[in-house]
Design an enzyme around this catalytic site. Structure first.
Site, PDB file in Angstrom:
ATOM      1  N   ASP A  56       0.890  -1.155   0.000  1.00 54.95           N
ATOM      2  CA  ASP A  56       0.000   0.000   0.000  1.00 54.95           C
ATOM      3  C   ASP A  56       0.934   1.213   0.000  1.00 54.95           C
ATOM      4  OD1 ASP A  56      -1.509   2.233   0.791  1.00 54.95           O
ATOM      5  OD2 ASP A  56      -2.959   0.980   1.855  1.00 54.95           O
ATOM      6  N   ASN A  79       2.100   2.953 -10.772  1.00 63.11           N
ATOM      7  CA  ASN A  79       0.785   2.939 -11.421  1.00 63.11           C
ATOM      8  C   ASN A  79      -0.360   3.160 -10.432  1.00 63.11           C
ATOM      9  OD1 ASN A  79      -1.343   1.848 -13.470  1.00 63.11           O
ATOM     10  ND2 ASN A  79      -1.487   0.469 -11.725  1.00 63.11           N
ATOM     11  N   TYR A 145      -9.128  15.394  -8.791  1.00 59.78           N
ATOM     12  CA  TYR A 145      -8.229  14.337  -9.296  1.00 59.78           C
ATOM     13  C   TYR A 145      -7.173  14.955 -10.218  1.00 59.78           C
ATOM     14  CZ  TYR A 145      -6.831  10.476 -12.402  1.00 59.78           C
ATOM     15  OH  TYR A 145      -6.111   9.572 -13.156  1.00 59.78           O
ATOM     16  N   LYS A 149      -3.017  14.894 -10.188  1.00 63.54           N
ATOM     17  CA  LYS A 149      -2.196  14.372 -11.284  1.00 63.54           C
ATOM     18  C   LYS A 149      -1.283  15.466 -11.848  1.00 63.54           C
ATOM     19  CE  LYS A 149      -3.170   9.979 -11.748  1.00 63.54           C
ATOM     20  NZ  LYS A 149      -2.152   8.989 -11.392  1.00 63.54           N
ATOM     21  N   ILE A 178      -9.085   5.321 -19.989  1.00 68.02           N
ATOM     22  CA  ILE A 178      -8.798   3.875 -20.107  1.00 68.02           C
ATOM     23  C   ILE A 178     -10.009   3.107 -19.581  1.00 68.02           C
ATOM     24  CG2 ILE A 178      -7.127   2.057 -19.559  1.00 68.02           C
ATOM     25  CD1 ILE A 178      -5.214   4.292 -18.549  1.00 68.02           C
TER      26      ILE A 178
HETATM   27  N1  LIG Z   1      -8.770   4.894 -16.034  1.00 69.56           N
HETATM   28  C1  LIG Z   1      -8.401   6.002 -16.651  1.00 69.56           C
HETATM   29  O1  LIG Z   1      -9.127   6.566 -17.479  1.00 69.56           O
HETATM   30  C2  LIG Z   1      -7.030   6.582 -16.407  1.00 69.56           C
HETATM   31  C3  LIG Z   1      -6.567   7.560 -17.283  1.00 69.56           C
HETATM   32  C4  LIG Z   1      -5.309   8.109 -17.081  1.00 69.56           C
HETATM   33  C5  LIG Z   1      -4.527   7.668 -16.035  1.00 69.56           C
HETATM   34  N2  LIG Z   1      -5.002   6.720 -15.185  1.00 69.56           N
HETATM   35  C6  LIG Z   1      -4.133   6.285 -14.100  1.00 69.56           C
HETATM   36  O2  LIG Z   1      -3.789   4.929 -14.306  1.00 69.56           O
HETATM   37  C7  LIG Z   1      -3.454   4.328 -13.048  1.00 69.56           C
HETATM   38  C8  LIG Z   1      -4.200   3.014 -12.918  1.00 69.56           C
HETATM   39  O3  LIG Z   1      -5.587   3.327 -12.828  1.00 69.56           O
HETATM   40  P1  LIG Z   1      -6.718   2.328 -13.377  1.00 69.56           P
HETATM   41  O4  LIG Z   1      -7.433   3.039 -14.430  1.00 69.56           O
HETATM   42  O5  LIG Z   1      -6.146   0.988 -13.639  1.00 69.56           O
HETATM   43  O6  LIG Z   1      -7.648   2.358 -12.089  1.00 69.56           O
HETATM   44  P2  LIG Z   1      -8.291   1.203 -11.199  1.00 69.56           P
HETATM   45  O7  LIG Z   1      -8.828   0.125 -12.067  1.00 69.56           O
HETATM   46  O8  LIG Z   1      -9.175   1.927 -10.257  1.00 69.56           O
HETATM   47  O9  LIG Z   1      -7.029   0.591 -10.413  1.00 69.56           O
HETATM   48  C9  LIG Z   1      -6.327   1.358  -9.475  1.00 69.56           C
HETATM   49  C10 LIG Z   1      -5.228   0.482  -8.906  1.00 69.56           C
HETATM   50  O10 LIG Z   1      -4.473   1.263  -7.963  1.00 69.56           O
HETATM   51  C11 LIG Z   1      -4.432   0.540  -6.732  1.00 69.56           C
HETATM   52  N3  LIG Z   1      -4.301   1.441  -5.588  1.00 69.56           N
HETATM   53  C12 LIG Z   1      -5.081   2.469  -5.230  1.00 69.56           C
HETATM   54  N4  LIG Z   1      -4.616   3.046  -4.111  1.00 69.56           N
HETATM   55  C13 LIG Z   1      -3.504   2.345  -3.759  1.00 69.56           C
HETATM   56  C14 LIG Z   1      -2.572   2.448  -2.700  1.00 69.56           C
HETATM   57  N5  LIG Z   1      -2.677   3.375  -1.748  1.00 69.56           N
HETATM   58  N6  LIG Z   1      -1.545   1.572  -2.672  1.00 69.56           N
HETATM   59  C15 LIG Z   1      -1.396   0.626  -3.616  1.00 69.56           C
HETATM   60  N7  LIG Z   1      -2.264   0.454  -4.634  1.00 69.56           N
HETATM   61  C16 LIG Z   1      -3.293   1.320  -4.711  1.00 69.56           C
HETATM   62  C17 LIG Z   1      -5.745  -0.236  -6.691  1.00 69.56           C
HETATM   63  O11 LIG Z   1      -5.645  -1.267  -5.745  1.00 69.56           O
HETATM   64  P3  LIG Z   1      -6.964  -1.878  -4.997  1.00 69.56           P
HETATM   65  O12 LIG Z   1      -7.498  -2.944  -5.907  1.00 69.56           O
HETATM   66  O13 LIG Z   1      -6.440  -2.408  -3.713  1.00 69.56           O
HETATM   67  O14 LIG Z   1      -7.946  -0.753  -4.826  1.00 69.56           O
HETATM   68  C18 LIG Z   1      -5.773  -0.724  -8.137  1.00 69.56           C
HETATM   69  O15 LIG Z   1      -4.913  -1.810  -8.314  1.00 69.56           O
HETATM   70  C19 LIG Z   1      -3.812   5.371 -11.972  1.00 69.56           C
HETATM   71  O16 LIG Z   1      -2.652   6.041 -11.556  1.00 69.56           O
HETATM   72  C20 LIG Z   1      -4.748   6.313 -12.715  1.00 69.56           C
HETATM   73  O17 LIG Z   1      -4.752   7.599 -12.145  1.00 69.56           O
HETATM   74  C21 LIG Z   1      -6.228   6.164 -15.346  1.00 69.56           C
END
Ligand SMILES: NC(=O)c1ccc[n+]([C@@H]2O[C@H](COP(=O)([O-])OP(=O)(O)OC[C@H]3O[C@@H](n4cnc5c(N)ncnc54)[C@H](OP(=O)(O)O)[C@@H]3O)[C@@H](O)[C@H]2O)c1
Length: 238
Positions: A56, A79, A145, A149, A178
């Site tokens: 974490d 990530n 958010y 970022k 995404i």
């Molecule tokens: N989705 C989009 O449109 C998008 C666009 C641009 C950038 N991003 C970025 O891409 C990255 C991945 O996001 P995603 O879209 O895959 O989102 P997601 O499906 O919500 O997954 C988020 C991941 O981060 C983990 N996480 C959250 N807080 C944490 C902590 N304190 N310590 C360790 N792990 C933690 C979650 O773990 P748990 O399962 O334990 O919650 C999960 O594995 C993020 O940085 C996000 O900001 C996303």
């Protein structure tokens, strides 16, 4: 950097983009992938090269333990991220603080803990921060958010000259929407996590400091390079 033979660590590796990054790293010939998750039991990718890790990124004692266990990492992919605060006028201070806690402070804490180890590696290392187009431009709907970022991008820029003498590159992934849990309730055109992961690895292989890993990011990145103001206007309708 060469993905083939690399020893990578991916935070938030249990779902969404993190899980896709683990699979893409294995497909790309990584020698070992530390798959870090808050709960190791939720890790899904099984391969002899995958080493599960509990992490974490907001828990300092778990960061220390992760550095001890993953002491041979050459590629650190930050990530893990959350999106807790949404509308700029109605989000609460606690929601905004939660996004900054993980997206900014957690990311920085992990980097600071791994730098001494990356520095000791003979060929240096690469740190990749998964950021967002919202690091470059904001909208009312996810103003909180986006602020977190943008702050993480600012930290990324500050780290580059600080770590260059230590032969550590710091790259930013500026992704568009995404198809993951994070934005499942937003009806936007989205790119699959698998395709974004491929785009991220291609950018790492080229050594791009700014990686635009999907078609929308590429298009908006080109606009940003030309005129940040035009990008702001293009986003104002969201
Ligand atoms: N989705 C989009 O449109 C998008 C666009 C641009 C950038 N991003 C970025 O891409 C990255 C991945 O996001 P995603 O879209 O895959 O989102 P997601 O499906 O919500 O997954 C988020 C991941 O981060 C983990 N996480 C959250 N807080 C944490 C902590 N304190 N310590 C360790 N792990 C933690 C979650 O773990 P748990 O399962 O334990 O919650 C999960 O594995 C993020 O940085 C996000 O900001 C996303």
């Amino acid at each position: 950097m060469n993905i083939k033979g690399s020893i990578a660590l991916v935070t938030g590796a249990n779902r969404g983009l993190g899980r896709a990054l683990v699979s893409a790293l294995l497909d790309g010939g990584a020698a070992k992938v530390y798959a870090a998750a808050r709960d190791e039991k939720t890790l899904a990718v099984r391969d002899s090269r995958v080493v599960p890790l509990t992490l974490d990124t907001t828990k300092p004692e778990q960061i220390v333990a992760a550095v001890k266990k993953a002491s041979d990492v050459t590629l650190l992919i930050n990530n893990a991220g959350v999106s807790t605060s949404y509308k700029v006028l109605t989000m609460t201070p606690a929601e905004l603080a939660a996004d900054f806690r993980t997206n900014v402070q957690g990311t920085l804490d992990v980097i600071k803990a791994f730098v001494p180890m990356l520095e000791r590696g003979r060929t240096g290392g690469t740190i990749v921060n998964v950021l967002s187009l919202s690091s470059l431009v904001s909208v009312p709907t996810f103003g909180g958010y986006a602020a977190s970022k943008a702050a993480a991008y600012s930290i990324t820029q500050a780290l580059r000259p600080a770590l260059r003498p230590k032969h550590i590159d710091v790259l930013a992934v500026l992704a568009g929407p995404i198809d993951t849990d994070m934005i499942k309730d937003f009806p936007l055109p989205k790119t699959s996590a698998a395709d974004v992961a491929k785009g991220v690895l291609a950018g790492i292989a080229r050594g791009d400091e700014e990686i635009f890993p999907d078609p929308m990011a590429e298009q908006m990145g080109a606009l940003w390079s030309k005129s940040p103001k035009e990008l702001e206007r293009a986003f104002s309708s969201f």
